[in-house]
Write a protein that holds these residues in place. Structure first.
Motif, PDB file in Angstrom:
ATOM      1  N   VAL A   1       5.089  45.787  17.639  1.00  0.00           N
ATOM      2  CA  VAL A   1       4.708  44.434  17.089  1.00  0.00           C
ATOM      3  C   VAL A   1       5.007  43.424  18.151  1.00  0.00           C
ATOM      4  O   VAL A   1       5.976  42.963  18.428  1.00  0.00           O
ATOM      5  N   PRO A   2       4.024  42.517  18.588  1.00  0.00           N
ATOM      6  CA  PRO A   2       4.033  41.444  19.290  1.00  0.00           C
ATOM      7  C   PRO A   2       4.439  40.178  18.558  1.00  0.00           C
ATOM      8  O   PRO A   2       4.227  40.162  17.192  1.00  0.00           O
ATOM      9  N   TRP A   3       5.519  39.416  18.931  1.00  0.00           N
ATOM     10  CA  TRP A   3       6.214  38.220  18.364  1.00  0.00           C
ATOM     11  C   TRP A   3       6.291  37.394  19.130  1.00  0.00           C
ATOM     12  O   TRP A   3       6.578  37.440  20.196  1.00  0.00           O
ATOM     13  N   VAL A   4       6.736  36.308  18.564  1.00  0.00           N
ATOM     14  CA  VAL A   4       7.452  35.007  19.327  1.00  0.00           C
ATOM     15  C   VAL A   4       8.162  34.464  18.378  1.00  0.00           C
ATOM     16  O   VAL A   4       8.252  34.470  17.095  1.00  0.00           O
ATOM     17  N   GLY A   5       9.478  33.519  18.987  1.00  0.00           N
ATOM     18  CA  GLY A   5      10.002  32.962  17.962  1.00  0.00           C
ATOM     19  C   GLY A   5      11.410  33.149  18.214  1.00  0.00           C
ATOM     20  O   GLY A   5      11.978  33.999  19.219  1.00  0.00           O
TER      21      GLY A   5
END
Length: 145
Positions: free
Chosen positions: A76-80
């Motif tokens: 799961v790619p994610w940012v934040g």
């Protein structure tokens, strides 16, 4: 909604850290359980995908985990600020359970989806066995609803 997806943290949850990639005791059995009971199992980690895959490949090369337990794992790619379950493509947050050792990464409004695990840096441990029982209970409850 039925629980369909299991999201797993990597460092201090499944392995010691991405650099050493020492497997947590019971890792193969745990992954086999997860892959048999969930439609999808994904890694949801702060570790970049290439480094996460390298750590998993190391586990396979050293004979700690069979490739058939590693190959199906999504990423799961994610940012934040938080690991938001909405980042998991093809699943609503209500369809996901999430195993992580650090409450700080969990969105406060998604804590009901979180299965806590004690952080692991090496040594004897039975947390994956305990978490497997927790997941089995959550799935059993979900199937009764």
């Amino acid at each position: 909604m039925a629980i369909r997806v299991l999201a797993l943290d990597l460092e201090r949850t499944l392995i010691s850290d991405a650099n050493n990639a020492n497997p947590r005791p019971g890792l193969s059995e745990f992954l086999a359980f997860c892959l048999a009971r969930f439609e999808r199992v994904v890694l949801f980690t702060t570790v970049e995908e290439a480094d996460a895959r390298s750590a998993l490949d190391h586990l396979v090369e050293c004979g700690h985990v069979p490739a058939e337990l590693v190959d199906p794992l999504g990423y799961v790619p994610w940012v934040g600020e938080h690991k938001d379950l909405a980042f998991i493509v093809g699943a609503a947050p209500e369809e996901v359970l999430f195993v992580d050792d650090d409450a700080g990464w969990i969105r406060p409004d998604q804590r009901d989806r979180w299965v806590a695990i004690e952080p692991w840096d090496g040594g004897a441990d039975r947390e994956l066995v305990r978490v497997q029982h927790v997941l089995a209970e959550r799935l059993a409850i979900d199937n009764r609803v």
